[in-house]
Design an enzyme around this catalytic site. Structure first.
Site, PDB file in Angstrom:
ATOM      1  N   GLU A 199       0.767  -1.049  -0.460  1.00 44.90           N
ATOM      2  CA  GLU A 199       0.088  -0.304  -0.390  1.00 44.90           C
ATOM      3  C   GLU A 199       0.736   1.301   0.130  1.00 44.90           C
ATOM      4  O   GLU A 199       0.443   2.389  -1.056  1.00 44.90           O
ATOM      5  CB  GLU A 199      -1.050  -0.286   0.903  1.00 44.90           C
ATOM      6  CG  GLU A 199      -2.215  -1.154   1.170  1.00 44.90           C
ATOM      7  CD  GLU A 199      -3.461  -1.182   1.784  1.00 44.90           C
ATOM      8  OE1 GLU A 199      -3.898  -0.435   2.403  1.00 44.90           O
ATOM      9  OE2 GLU A 199      -2.719  -2.059   3.256  1.00 44.90           O
ATOM     10  N   GLU A 239      -3.887  -8.695   3.347  1.00 44.88           N
ATOM     11  CA  GLU A 239      -4.313  -8.871   4.726  1.00 44.88           C
ATOM     12  C   GLU A 239      -5.721  -9.188   5.106  1.00 44.88           C
ATOM     13  O   GLU A 239      -6.067 -10.038   6.056  1.00 44.88           O
ATOM     14  CB  GLU A 239      -4.998  -7.057   4.747  1.00 44.88           C
ATOM     15  CG  GLU A 239      -3.961  -6.165   5.126  1.00 44.88           C
ATOM     16  CD  GLU A 239      -3.296  -5.106   4.050  1.00 44.88           C
ATOM     17  OE1 GLU A 239      -3.166  -6.375   2.934  1.00 44.88           O
ATOM     18  OE2 GLU A 239      -2.848  -4.699   3.547  1.00 44.88           O
TER      19      GLU A 239
HETATM   20  C1  LIG Z   1      -2.422   0.104  10.681  1.00 39.58           C
HETATM   21  C2  LIG Z   1      -2.828  -0.762   9.455  1.00 39.58           C
HETATM   22  C3  LIG Z   1      -3.099  -0.176   7.487  1.00 39.58           C
HETATM   23  C4  LIG Z   1      -3.518  -0.910   7.163  1.00 39.58           C
HETATM   24  C5  LIG Z   1      -3.282  -2.012   6.928  1.00 39.58           C
HETATM   25  C6  LIG Z   1      -2.351  -2.579   7.194  1.00 39.58           C
HETATM   26  C7  LIG Z   1      -2.645  -3.828   7.321  1.00 39.58           C
HETATM   27  C8  LIG Z   1      -1.436  -4.759   6.874  1.00 39.58           C
HETATM   28  O1  LIG Z   1      -0.341  -4.828   6.456  1.00 39.58           O
HETATM   29  S1  LIG Z   1      -1.391  -6.366   7.912  1.00 39.58           S
HETATM   30  C9  LIG Z   1       0.474  -7.206   7.552  1.00 39.58           C
HETATM   31  C10 LIG Z   1       0.405  -7.493   5.959  1.00 39.58           C
HETATM   32  N1  LIG Z   1       1.437  -8.419   5.711  1.00 39.58           N
HETATM   33  C11 LIG Z   1       1.152  -9.923   5.894  1.00 39.58           C
HETATM   34  O2  LIG Z   1       0.395 -10.719   6.091  1.00 39.58           O
HETATM   35  C12 LIG Z   1       2.464 -10.658   5.565  1.00 39.58           C
HETATM   36  C13 LIG Z   1       3.322 -11.828   6.749  1.00 39.58           C
HETATM   37  N2  LIG Z   1       4.100 -12.071   7.235  1.00 39.58           N
HETATM   38  C14 LIG Z   1       5.042 -12.903   5.699  1.00 39.58           C
HETATM   39  O3  LIG Z   1       4.010 -13.421   4.607  1.00 39.58           O
HETATM   40  C15 LIG Z   1       6.120 -13.536   5.964  1.00 39.58           C
HETATM   41  O4  LIG Z   1       6.615 -13.766   7.157  1.00 39.58           O
HETATM   42  C16 LIG Z   1       7.039 -12.823   5.319  1.00 39.58           C
HETATM   43  C17 LIG Z   1       7.204 -13.760   3.874  1.00 39.58           C
HETATM   44  C18 LIG Z   1       7.144 -11.513   5.365  1.00 39.58           C
HETATM   45  C19 LIG Z   1       8.453 -13.731   5.491  1.00 39.58           C
HETATM   46  O5  LIG Z   1       8.439 -15.063   5.907  1.00 39.58           O
HETATM   47  P1  LIG Z   1       9.744 -15.854   5.822  1.00 39.58           P
HETATM   48  O6  LIG Z   1      11.175 -15.164   4.735  1.00 39.58           O
HETATM   49  O7  LIG Z   1       9.531 -17.075   5.270  1.00 39.58           O
HETATM   50  O8  LIG Z   1       9.739 -15.353   7.070  1.00 39.58           O
HETATM   51  P2  LIG Z   1       8.759 -16.147   8.422  1.00 39.58           P
HETATM   52  O9  LIG Z   1       7.435 -15.961   7.624  1.00 39.58           O
HETATM   53  O10 LIG Z   1       9.301 -16.482   9.534  1.00 39.58           O
HETATM   54  O11 LIG Z   1       9.182 -14.181   9.083  1.00 39.58           O
HETATM   55  C20 LIG Z   1       9.513 -14.032  10.123  1.00 39.58           C
HETATM   56  C21 LIG Z   1       9.262 -13.023  11.412  1.00 39.58           C
HETATM   57  O12 LIG Z   1       8.901 -11.801  10.914  1.00 39.58           O
HETATM   58  C22 LIG Z   1       7.650 -12.543  11.155  1.00 39.58           C
HETATM   59  N3  LIG Z   1       6.880 -11.420  10.377  1.00 39.58           N
HETATM   60  C23 LIG Z   1       7.144 -11.617   9.112  1.00 39.58           C
HETATM   61  N4  LIG Z   1       6.012 -10.876   8.900  1.00 39.58           N
HETATM   62  C24 LIG Z   1       5.036  -9.864   9.800  1.00 39.58           C
HETATM   63  C25 LIG Z   1       4.680  -8.717  10.141  1.00 39.58           C
HETATM   64  N5  LIG Z   1       3.763  -8.296   9.150  1.00 39.58           N
HETATM   65  N6  LIG Z   1       4.925  -8.039  11.917  1.00 39.58           N
HETATM   66  C26 LIG Z   1       5.362  -8.996  12.294  1.00 39.58           C
HETATM   67  N7  LIG Z   1       5.578  -9.960  12.195  1.00 39.58           N
HETATM   68  C27 LIG Z   1       5.985  -9.860  10.855  1.00 39.58           C
HETATM   69  C28 LIG Z   1       7.300 -13.499  11.831  1.00 39.58           C
HETATM   70  O13 LIG Z   1       6.483 -13.922  12.799  1.00 39.58           O
HETATM   71  C29 LIG Z   1       8.374 -14.572  12.094  1.00 39.58           C
HETATM   72  O14 LIG Z   1       9.218 -13.600  13.285  1.00 39.58           O
HETATM   73  P3  LIG Z   1       8.837 -15.197  14.105  1.00 39.58           P
HETATM   74  O15 LIG Z   1       9.874 -16.012  14.028  1.00 39.58           O
HETATM   75  O16 LIG Z   1      10.047 -14.552  15.412  1.00 39.58           O
HETATM   76  O17 LIG Z   1       7.860 -15.449  14.609  1.00 39.58           O
END
Ligand SMILES: CC/C=C\C/C=C/C(=O)SCCNC(=O)CCNC(=O)[C@H](O)C(C)(C)COP(=O)(O)OP(=O)(O)OC[C@H]1O[C@@H](n2cnc3c(N)ncnc32)[C@H](O)[C@@H]1OP(=O)(O)O
Length: 730
Positions: free
Chosen positions: A108, A128
């Protein structure tokens, strides 16, 4: 500082920094806002490039902060939307350099920039909806204006992630580069300084609507309702896109915000976000002996073998090949080999076509080769072997004995079984520490779940190698302990039994299925059993002497060892009704192998006669009670599994159910669901059911459930501490 600035000539490069995925936490948003305002006011800066640290643009808003956010105050005070507005309104060109991922709020933000350059390996998506939300930072208003309503509708309502070459064809990004996206973006920024920006602002673009846009949106809602039963976010996403179609941009943004807030604190959003983190937490496995994901040394698998090319073996071979692993597929006779190789080749062709269509013929890595052979000696160089013959202990032991002498030292030996004893299989080999259970789910090339069943001797190396392999195969691996039926099927058994008891007591397969489908299951227990094949359970019950020739003479028809037993599924099988594969089961199908379940008068008549013959009085059971009657024993078994240490936490059970058993993700998983409805409610109902049905042991409340209720029902993340496992992994 969460957003760093450095100047290259007259271009300010702003770098988002929040490891590991540069999530846009409230602090990052504030920092981005400050730096953006700063550079827009700085006369020496003529253009701006936005990028993320360590080759990742952004994984979106910081999901971890959602549970701490008060939607009424925090979101209104400061939102990503404000940052996006500042970027979009800037009089200096803003170029997004997308590397790694731009997901959710990350994309976004990129959409609010005037230009987007992506690295060829980058991936973008508005994900999302999968978190029970909608793109609430302008995504539902900008994407349809940029790429048209149909394509935006597809991306926003499914959360699909697309590779950069597809994104450029769709018009989401302006160009892709094989070099540095940041360098390219700086170059472009310098080039476009002084050029008019109005046409580059998506908010100013008129929306291109197909003539039938209303029916397009309405049809989408109907389709999504069927695909994601009971899930709200997919429906609300469509409404946000409708606002983009009907309203000017500024009003659309207001509507989007209102809809976003309606989802933000919902139970469904909490459940989906829990499911997201639960999947990450199960990757961080530990065993009671202290072995864990951090200290283990996974090995890379380059060549894998599959033994047995039945339905499971075919799917496993395809899964491996899709992950660019070289596969050796072994069968026992010419006929089976030919049948299996034809099936594998056909699935791989379909998968290639799908991949090409999805990636719009962009050159992509090809699949691994599959060699078909009758020669067991071909396995001598395999790094890992997956045996996938049918469920027969003697046969599996014979194969593992052979593998011991043929496979190279250090080769990993896996058995695909849905419940046989891993230790017994390992005991016939020369390397019990390199033997493990890999329970795939059918169709194995599509289903996400892999139950990784560790035997008593399984080493940390084999556990971590197979867990790593599950990620390479794009699956979710969950480590569980070795016990009959493992975790998933152990919980399934009481659920199916309860459903069958309902038929004895007067309900119909349609009524029971409807309740569970309205709850959110893709299929109720009877439609699911027909799909899986009723003969599988029948054979296993015969093996255990519950029916068939091994049944002790004189056993009462509706009891086994003093426990309630229903012979209904056995009788169906004796009638040749195996489900879809025989064209009839609990339902009738249009053909043998047909998929459209229709009410079968034969079944209704048969149930009626059965109840009459056994003088069973019809019970009046409400829809709510059908649900509790089927689900609470399943949940109860989940608590027993935890008590027995078979799964190391409730998250493991939930991940298994969400990914392998059709549990609706927006309900988080059975253990999360129990925590949401309240453990006292589950306990009280189980106690009541058990009191009235003392011959059904699965209704007897587990000690863990009772202990948790006694402690005042602590939140789910604290249950693990009750189990005596070393550390909570969340
Ligand atoms: C204020 C709101 C305004 C507007 C709306 C917007 C809303 C959003 O944006 S909601 C979030 C949307 N994003 C996602 O859905 C992406 C989620 N993440 C993923 O799909 C994957 O993590 C990745 C593709 C980004 C990376 O994949 P990979 O390399 O396989 O690693 P992991 O999945 O193991 O992730 C590593 C690590 O990062 C943490 N993490 C990932 N994304 C987020 C996030 N968006 N917020 C917080 N933390 C995140 C994930 O939990 C892992 O950490 P841990 O191992 O400690 O759990």
């Amino acid at each position: 500082m969460a957003a760093l600035k450095h100047i290259v000539g007259s271009v300010a490069v702003i770098t988002i920094r929040n490891p590991p995925v540069n999530a846009l936490s409230p602090q990052v948003q504030v920092s981005l806002m400050e730096v953006l305002k700063d550079v827009t006011l700085d006369p020496s800066v003529k253009a701006i490039v936005l990028c993320g640290e360590n080759g990742k643009f952004s994984g979106g808003a910081d999901i971890r902060t959602f549970s701490k956010t008060d939607p009424k105050t925090d979101i209104k005070r400061m939102s990503l939307d404000d940052v996006n507005s500042v970027a979009e309104r800037s009089r200096k060109p803003v170029v997004a350099a997308v590397e790694g991922v731009a997901l959710g709020g990350g994309l976004e933000l990129a959409l609010a920039c005037h230009y987007r350059i992506a690295h060829v390996k980058a991936r973008v998506g508005l994900t999302e909806v999968l978190l029970g939300l909608l793109p609430g930072a302008g995504g539902t208003q900008r994407l349809p204006r940029l790429i048209g309503v149909p394509a935006a509708l597809d991306m926003i309502t499914t959360g699909k992630i697309v590779p950069a070459p597809v994104a450029v064809k769709l018009g989401i990004v302006d160009s892709v580069t094989e070099g540095s996206a940041v360098e390219e973006a700086i170059h472009l920024a310098q080039k476009v300084v002084g050029q008019p920006l109005e046409s580059r602002r998506i908010c100013s673009k008129p929306i291109q609507c197909p003539p039938n846009v209303d029916s397009l949106l309405n049809d989408a809602k109907v389709k999504l309702k069927k695909q994601f039963r009971g899930a709200e976010s997919h429906q609300v996403c469509v409404e946000a896109i409708r606002a983009a179609v009907q309203l000017p941009f500024a009003e659309g943004i207001v509507k989007e915000r209102e809809l976003f807030l309606s989802l933000f604190n919902s139970d469904q959003a909490k459940a989906c976000q829990y499911a997201f983190f639960a999947e990450r937490s199960v990757a961080k496995w530990t065993t009671p002996s202290g072995a864990n994901w951090k200290s283990a040394s996974p090995q890379t698998i380059r060549t894998a073998a599959v033994i047995g090319l039945g339905t499971m073996g075919q799917g496993i071979a395809v899964s491996l090949a899709k992950a660019q692993i070289q596969v050796i597929a072994v069968e026992q006779d010419e006929q089976q080999l030919e049948k299996g190789s034809k099936a594998v080749t056909a699935i791989l062709e379909r998968e290639t076509l799908k991949k090409q269509q999805f990636e719009l013929a962009h050159k992509s890595d090809s699949f691994g080769s599959v060699t078909f052979t009758l020669d067991f000696n071909a396995l001598k160089n395999a790094d890992l072997v997956i045996e996938a013959v049918y469920e027969n202990m003697a046969l599996k032991k014979e194969i593992f004995q052979r593998l011991s002498s043929i496979c190279k030292p250090g080769a990993f030996l896996c058995t695909n079984t849905s419940g046989l004893d891993i230790d017994e299989i390992a005991s016939v080999t020369d390397r019990p520490h390199l033997v493990i259970g890999t329970h795939f789910f059918s169709p194995a090339h599509l289903m996400k779940l892999l139950e990784v069943v560790r035997g008593y001797h399984s080493s940390s190396t084999i556990i971590s190698t197979v867990m790593n392999l599950s990620k390479v195969l794009n699956k979710v691996g969950v480590v569980v302990d070795n016990c009959p039926l493992f975790v998933g099927n152990r919980l399934l058994l009481p659920y199916i039994n309860q459903a069958v008891f309902l038929l004895e007591d007067g309900r119909t397969p349609e009524e029971v299925d409807q309740v569970l489908e309205e709850f959110g299951y893709a299929m109720g227990p009877f439609r699911m059993s027909d799909l899986a094949g009723l003969d599988i359970g029948w054979r296993s019950r015969m093996e255990f002497g519950l029916t068939g020739p091994k049944l002790l003479p004189g056993a009462p028809v509706r009891q086994r060892e003093g426990k309630r037993y229903s012979p209904l599924p056995d009788i169906l099988c004796e009638e040749g009704r195996f489900g879809q594969k025989s064209g009839k089961g609990w339902y009738q199908y249009e053909t043998v192998g047909g998929r459209n379940a229709a009410r079968d008068p034969w079944v209704h008549n048969f149930l009626h006669e059965y109840r009459r013959a056994h003088a069973i009085k019809q019970k009046n059971v409400s829809q709510g009670e059908i649900l509790e009657w089927c689900l609470y024993p399943l949940i109860n078994e989940g608590f027993k599994v935890l008590e027995d240490g078979i799964a190391s936490g409730p998250e493991d059970i939930d991940v298994i159910y969400n990914n392998g058993y059709g549990w609706p993700r927006h309900k988080g998983g059975p253990m999360f669901y129990a925590s949401m409805i309240g453990l006292p409610r589950v306990l009280v109902k189980l106690e009541e059911f058990y009191k009235n049905n003392p011959d059904i042991p699965s209704l007897k409340p587990s000690n863990l459930l009772k202990a948790l209720v006694k402690q005042g029902s602590p939140p789910l993340k604290e249950w693990r501490s009750q189990l005596g496992y070393p550390n909570s992994r969340l």
